[in-house]
Design an enzyme around this catalytic site. Structure first.
Site, PDB file in Angstrom:
ATOM      1  CG  ASN A 124      -1.778   1.177   1.277  1.00  0.00           C
ATOM      2  OD1 ASN A 124      -1.924   2.018   0.407  1.00  0.00           O
ATOM      3  ND2 ASN A 124      -2.356   1.510   2.452  1.00  0.00           N
ATOM      4  CD  GLU A 183      -3.309  -2.598   7.364  1.00  0.00           C
ATOM      5  OE1 GLU A 183      -2.326  -2.860   6.625  1.00  0.00           O
ATOM      6  OE2 GLU A 183      -3.916  -1.296   7.355  1.00  0.00           O
ATOM      7  N   GLY A 188       3.033   2.341  10.797  1.00  0.00           N
ATOM      8  CA  GLY A 188       3.827   3.224  10.777  1.00  0.00           C
ATOM      9  C   GLY A 188       4.487   3.652  12.000  1.00  0.00           C
ATOM     10  CE  LYS A 222      -0.126   3.263   4.863  1.00  0.00           C
ATOM     11  NZ  LYS A 222      -0.056   3.021   6.357  1.00  0.00           N
ATOM     12  CD  GLU A 233      -2.855   5.238   7.045  1.00  0.00           C
ATOM     13  OE1 GLU A 233      -2.875   5.385   5.674  1.00  0.00           O
ATOM     14  OE2 GLU A 233      -1.865   4.661   7.580  1.00  0.00           O
ATOM     15  CG  HIS A 279      -5.792   1.758   5.206  1.00  0.00           C
ATOM     16  ND1 HIS A 279      -5.329   2.526   6.323  1.00  0.00           N
ATOM     17  CD2 HIS A 279      -4.748   0.997   5.125  1.00  0.00           C
ATOM     18  CE1 HIS A 279      -4.010   2.557   6.818  1.00  0.00           C
ATOM     19  NE2 HIS A 279      -3.767   1.305   5.999  1.00  0.00           N
ATOM     20  CB  SER A 332       5.541  -1.969  11.848  1.00  0.00           C
ATOM     21  OG  SER A 332       5.157  -0.699  12.250  1.00  0.00           O
TER      22      SER A 332
HETATM   23  P1  13P Z   1       3.227   0.439   7.770  1.00  0.00           P
HETATM   24  O1  13P Z   1       3.651  -0.798   7.067  1.00  0.00           O
HETATM   25  O2  13P Z   1       4.002   1.531   7.227  1.00  0.00           O
HETATM   26  O3  13P Z   1       3.236   0.004   9.000  1.00  0.00           O
HETATM   27  O4  13P Z   1       1.511   0.638   7.206  1.00  0.00           O
HETATM   28  C1  13P Z   1       0.877  -0.449   7.176  1.00  0.00           C
HETATM   29  C2  13P Z   1      -0.309  -0.233   6.421  1.00  0.00           C
HETATM   30  O5  13P Z   1      -1.096   0.558   6.866  1.00  0.00           O
HETATM   31  C3  13P Z   1      -0.790  -1.111   5.312  1.00  0.00           C
HETATM   32  O6  13P Z   1      -1.971  -0.773   4.727  1.00  0.00           O
END
Ligand code: 13P
Length: 257
Positions: free
Chosen positions: A9, A169, A175, A11, A99, A97, A215
């Site tokens: 992803n 997740e 992150g 982002k 976010e 997601h 992560s």
């Molecule tokens: P990270 O791998 O940066 O923690 O992000 C995970 C994520 O949100 C994948 O959709």
């Protein structure tokens, strides 16, 4: 047998030029692995979908988008439909997601509409679920998973649901560099699979793929994917470089279940 699925992803990162470079870099790295025993999906931002699709061509790497709107077409400024994503070469779409839940008011109800719209037009949804740190600390993890999974999949039948990929997740692991331990991740993912068995039946639950996200790095990918209920990873930060993402794919391919 569930095929392991490793998705990146991206982002809100990568211009078109950078996206092409990354996709080309990955293609080169993955070519060295010869036959891919895991499914690989790249989810660039909307603006780079068509170009990344061109780069990956028939390499076996798949394309996914990061969001979609459920209506077929119309006056919905800023939104993108399922057929537009198919047209750009997508096979997958990430839905719900954390976010989007956190910053863009995504709810289980809108997630459900998006999952249904994706399935109806032949896109495979990657539906994200997971608890925040505060929810985990209050002992609400399983309650949140019940809520996200049951409502996100509301009114979706057993025949369709096997096309859905669920991504567990935990928000506190995204992150932050704080990966869930393999035991914590397996615990939640087994819970999700047992919940699916209750909602549908054991056979259906055993067919559905459940990824872990938060992560994921080359150093922890093997241990996570080796867990019985972890069928792959949804990778954020480490998917932005060809070397780290291909290393995660390599580690996941080494897992024999
Ligand atoms: P990270 O791998 O940066 O923690 O992000 C995970 C994520 O949100 C994948 O959709």
């Amino acid at each position: 047998m569930r095929k392991t699925i490793i998705a990146g992803n991206w982002k809100m990162y990568k211009t078109i030029k950078e996206a092409i470079e990354l996709a080309n870099g990955l293609k080169r790295e993955l070519f060295k692995l010869k036959e891919l025993s895991v499914e690989v999906v790249l989810c660039p931002p909307f603006t780079a979908l068509a170009e990344v699709s061109e780069v990956i061509g028939d390499s076996g790497i798949q394309l996914g988008a990061q969001d979609v709107y459920w209506e077929k077409e119309g006056a919905f400024t800023g939104e993108v439909s399922c057929s537009m994503l198919l047209d750009a070469g997508c096979k997958y779409v990430i839905v719900g997601h954390s976010e989007r839940r956190q910053y863009f008011h995504e709810t289980n109800e809108t997630v459900n509409k998006k999952v249904k719209a994706a399935l109806a037009c032949g896109l495979l949804p990657i539906m994200c679920v997971g608890e925040t740190l505060a929810e985990r600390e209050k002992g609400l993890t399983f309650k949140v998973l019940d809520d996200h999974v049951q409502n996100g999949l509301k009114d979706i039948g057993a025949d369709d649901v096997t096309s859905v990929v669920i991504a567990y997740e935990p928000v506190w692991a995204i992150g932050t560099g704080k990966t869930a331990t393999k035991e914590q991740a397996e615990d939640a993912q087994k819970y999700i699979r047992d919940l699916l068995a209750k909602m549908y039946n054991r056979e259906t639950a055993d067919e559905l793929r459940i990824q872990y996200g938060g992560s994921v790095k080359p150093e922890n990918a093997f241990d996570l994917v080796a867990q019985p209920d972890i069928d792959g990873a949804l990778v954020g930060g480490a998917s932005l470089r060809a070397d780290s993402f291909s290393e995660i794919i390599r580690k996941a391919s080494e897992v024999v279940k």
